[in-house]
Design a protein around this motif. Structure first.
Motif, PDB file in Angstrom:
ATOM      1  N   MET A 214       0.805  -1.218   0.000  1.00  0.00           N
ATOM      2  CA  MET A 214       0.000   0.000   0.000  1.00  0.00           C
ATOM      3  C   MET A 214       0.838   1.268   0.000  1.00  0.00           C
ATOM      4  SD  MET A 214      -3.042  -1.094   2.622  1.00  0.00           S
ATOM      5  CE  MET A 214      -3.671   0.563   2.635  1.00  0.00           C
ATOM      6  N   THR A 215       2.077   1.180   0.483  1.00  0.00           N
ATOM      7  CA  THR A 215       2.901   2.379   0.601  1.00  0.00           C
ATOM      8  C   THR A 215       3.955   2.488  -0.482  1.00  0.00           C
ATOM      9  OG1 THR A 215       2.608   2.180   3.004  1.00  0.00           O
ATOM     10  CG2 THR A 215       4.222   3.771   2.238  1.00  0.00           C
ATOM     11  N   ALA A 216       4.489   1.343  -0.948  1.00  0.00           N
ATOM     12  CA  ALA A 216       5.564   1.386  -1.945  1.00  0.00           C
ATOM     13  C   ALA A 216       5.227   0.621  -3.213  1.00  0.00           C
ATOM     14  CB  ALA A 216       6.858   0.828  -1.339  1.00  0.00           C
ATOM     15  N   THR A 246      -2.560   8.317  -3.259  1.00  0.00           N
ATOM     16  CA  THR A 246      -2.120   9.703  -3.437  1.00  0.00           C
ATOM     17  C   THR A 246      -3.163  10.657  -2.863  1.00  0.00           C
ATOM     18  OG1 THR A 246      -1.075   8.973  -5.497  1.00  0.00           O
ATOM     19  CG2 THR A 246      -1.214  11.339  -5.122  1.00  0.00           C
ATOM     20  N   GLY A 247      -4.448  10.317  -3.043  1.00  0.00           N
ATOM     21  CA  GLY A 247      -5.511  11.137  -2.473  1.00  0.00           C
ATOM     22  C   GLY A 247      -5.490  11.144  -0.955  1.00  0.00           C
ATOM     23  N   LEU A 278       6.601  14.352  -3.409  1.00  0.00           N
ATOM     24  CA  LEU A 278       7.616  13.591  -2.687  1.00  0.00           C
ATOM     25  C   LEU A 278       7.142  12.163  -2.448  1.00  0.00           C
ATOM     26  CD1 LEU A 278       9.046  16.083  -0.023  1.00  0.00           C
ATOM     27  CD2 LEU A 278      10.244  15.063  -1.969  1.00  0.00           C
ATOM     28  N   PHE A 279       5.869  11.998  -2.118  1.00  0.00           N
ATOM     29  CA  PHE A 279       5.330  10.651  -1.920  1.00  0.00           C
ATOM     30  C   PHE A 279       5.370   9.854  -3.219  1.00  0.00           C
ATOM     31  CE2 PHE A 279       1.525   7.937  -2.346  1.00  0.00           C
ATOM     32  CZ  PHE A 279       1.843   6.974  -1.392  1.00  0.00           C
ATOM     33  N   LEU A 418       9.996   9.211   4.644  1.00  0.00           N
ATOM     34  CA  LEU A 418      10.562  10.556   4.696  1.00  0.00           C
ATOM     35  C   LEU A 418      11.519  10.722   5.878  1.00  0.00           C
ATOM     36  CD1 LEU A 418      10.467  13.404   3.422  1.00  0.00           C
ATOM     37  CD2 LEU A 418       8.614  13.947   5.020  1.00  0.00           C
ATOM     38  N   LEU A 419      11.173  10.116   7.028  1.00  0.00           N
ATOM     39  CA  LEU A 419      11.982  10.253   8.244  1.00  0.00           C
ATOM     40  C   LEU A 419      12.253   8.871   8.836  1.00  0.00           C
ATOM     41  CD1 LEU A 419      10.085  13.249   9.927  1.00  0.00           C
ATOM     42  CD2 LEU A 419      12.281  13.355   8.728  1.00  0.00           C
ATOM     43  N   PRO A 420      13.224   8.129   8.295  1.00  0.00           N
ATOM     44  CA  PRO A 420      13.518   6.787   8.819  1.00  0.00           C
ATOM     45  C   PRO A 420      14.387   6.845  10.078  1.00  0.00           C
ATOM     46  CG  PRO A 420      14.938   7.255   6.953  1.00  0.00           C
ATOM     47  CD  PRO A 420      14.043   8.454   7.116  1.00  0.00           C
TER      48      PRO A 420
END
Length: 490
Positions: A214-216, A246-247, A278-279, A418-420
């Motif tokens: 779902m994320t990548a 994206t929505g 960025l996403f 974004l912030l790992p």
């Protein structure tokens, strides 16, 4: 019925009025071809008539002809031999999806060998690659193989026509004995890096597979049993990074930035647009997410004017521009579902949310999430039945709840990309893992219900008829004159 309010609203949406005949021309091109000289003459004649006589009918004819011509000109023939046994140099374009006994991925043919002369020829066509369970391939990898590209035989005629428009020449079976050489290791693209970074979260099993999907967009870890459960429950659209995901980022980012009063209105909209792209960059620029990001960018500009009608016009402008660039997208599943979902949210979801607002912000947030999810679900239900042959009856009720849980998964995963940071790993893993397990539980429960889903395929005409009725109902609602409240001086 007073048509003046409808005319006023449509006058503020010129791109919506232009999109309908242009898209109709693209659809008509699928039933035959016309000589280029005829299309050019019809376009020039109707355009001149529209300009000189200000004829609406001539304008519609010009846009219809433009759509027909654009689709016909962009249809290309494959530049590789079909039905000929020879050697191919391939680049795997995505992470292979595991189907149990085999895996499948899209690959681009970079070169093919003439079996008679032995010479190599460059190519750019795409194929659908199938591999057995013993042959592993990775996204971005370049391979040299031997085999036969065969035309599409399965699926409907519309599906085969869509594949031809996309430039997908056919299918190729890859096994261990016809894999000649691995030319290079898999490239560390943004898509692969995102999947590797998500793998650092302390998650296991189906929850980890769903979070990566779902994320990548990495669906390699999904089991066939889980895929079946999501398909029967009507939640399969959650497993691919698309316009919905994206929505979700679009909605959450705008909600978070709205609570920063120190930021100016223009700065908030610019920051939201940057976060959206960025996403999309983090997940490797999948085409469906890119199209959705274009829509969200234009919608973000429309939100600056605080008008949902302008937002509908921006949505139509995005669709018009994308279809002008690639008319084949009109038959793309993700494009259709994204456009239908966003249009339903803007036309029905936003007005419903405004009518149901209360004095309590927490209640409004929950109600907005449910109503927006319900609008998107109802707006895409006919398409889901037509494309996938399933009417998820119970899914219509649980989809809003699943979308709310998906919001946690997508935003939590995007935040980790974004912030790992190590301190964030445990709390983010708990949040996204719990939400993913919740969606998995919902999918399995609904899939196991005796009447949870009906296997029924809507035909093309009934599907078009339903959407025409929904459009007519929306136009009828727009004919209602909004009530004006006049405050009298005391």
């Amino acid at each position: 019925m007073n048509l003046q309010p409808l005319r006023n609203r449509l006058d503020r949406m010129p791109m919506l009025k232009a999109l309908v005949p242009f898209a109709a021309g693209i659809v008509l091109s699928g039933y035959g071809s016309l000589p280029l000289w005829f299309l050019t003459g019809a376009f020039l004649l109707s355009g001149a008539t529209a300009l000189l006589m200000r004829s609406s009918a001539a304008t519609l004819g010009m846009l219809l002809t433009a759509g027909f011509a654009a689709a016909q000109l962009r249809t290309s023939e494959p530049d590789i031999p079909v039905g000929v046994h020879t050697s191919f140099e391939l680049r795997i374009g995505e992470m292979p999806a595991d189907r149990g006994r085999y895996a499948t991925a899209t690959a681009r043919v970079e070169a093919w060998r003439d079996p008679v002369r032995g010479t190599w020829h460059p190519a750019s066509s795409h194929i659908r690659l199938y591999t057995d369970s013993l042959t592993r391939i990775d996204g971005g990898e370049r391979i040299l193989c031997r085999g036969t590209v065969r035309p599409f035989r399965q699926g409907s005629e519309s599906y085969r026509k869509l594949m031809r428009r996309r430039g997908v020449a056919g299918t190729l079976w890859l096994a261990h004995d016809n894999l000649l050489e691995r030319l290079s290791a898999g490239e560390r693209t943004l898509h692969l890096r995102a999947s590797e970074r998500l793998a650092r979260l302390p998650l296991t099993g189906d929850a980890a597979a769903v979070v990566r999907a779902m994320t990548a967009g990495d669906r390699s870890g999904l089991t066939p049993e889980l895929r079946t459960a999501y398909s029967r429950s009507g939640l399969s659209h959650l497993l691919a990074v698309s316009g919905l995901h994206t929505g979700i980022v679009f909605v959450v980012v705008n909600a978070l930035l709205w609570w920063l009063p120190l930021l100016r209105h223009l700065v908030r909209n610019l920051l939201a647009t940057v976060c959206i792209w960025l996403f999309v960059a983090a997940v490797g620029f999948p085409p469906s997410a890119v199209r959705a990001a274009v829509m969200c960018t234009l919608l973000q500009a429309a939100l600056a004017s605080a008008s949902e009608y302008v937002a509908l016009n921006a949505l139509a402008a995005a669709a018009f521009g994308m279809l002008l660039w690639n008319p084949a997208w009109i038959g793309d599943v993700s494009f259709q579902l994204s456009f239908a979902a966003v249009a339903a949210i803007l036309a029905w979801g936003v007005p419903l949310c405004r009518r149901c607002h209360t004095r309590w912000r927490a209640v409004n947030l929950l109600a907005d999430a449910y109503l927006i999810g319900l609008a998107a679900t109802l707006g895409t239900a006919p398409l889901v039945s037509h494309l996938f042959g399933i009417v998820p009856l119970a899914g219509l009720l649980i989809n809003p709840a699943a979308i709310a849980l998906a919001t946690v998964v997508v935003f939590g995963g995007a935040l980790w990309l974004l912030l790992p940071l190590a301190p964030l790993a445990a709390p983010l893993a708990w949040a996204v893992g719990t939400a993913a397990e919740g969606i998995n539980t919902l999918a399995r429960l609904v899939a196991a219900l005796p009447g949870g889903a009906a296997e029924y395929t809507l035909g093309s005409l009934p599907t078009a008829g339903i959407y025409l009725l929904l459009a007519a109902g929306t136009l009828a609602a727009w004919c209602r004159e909004p009530k004006k409240n006049v405050l009298l001086p005391s």
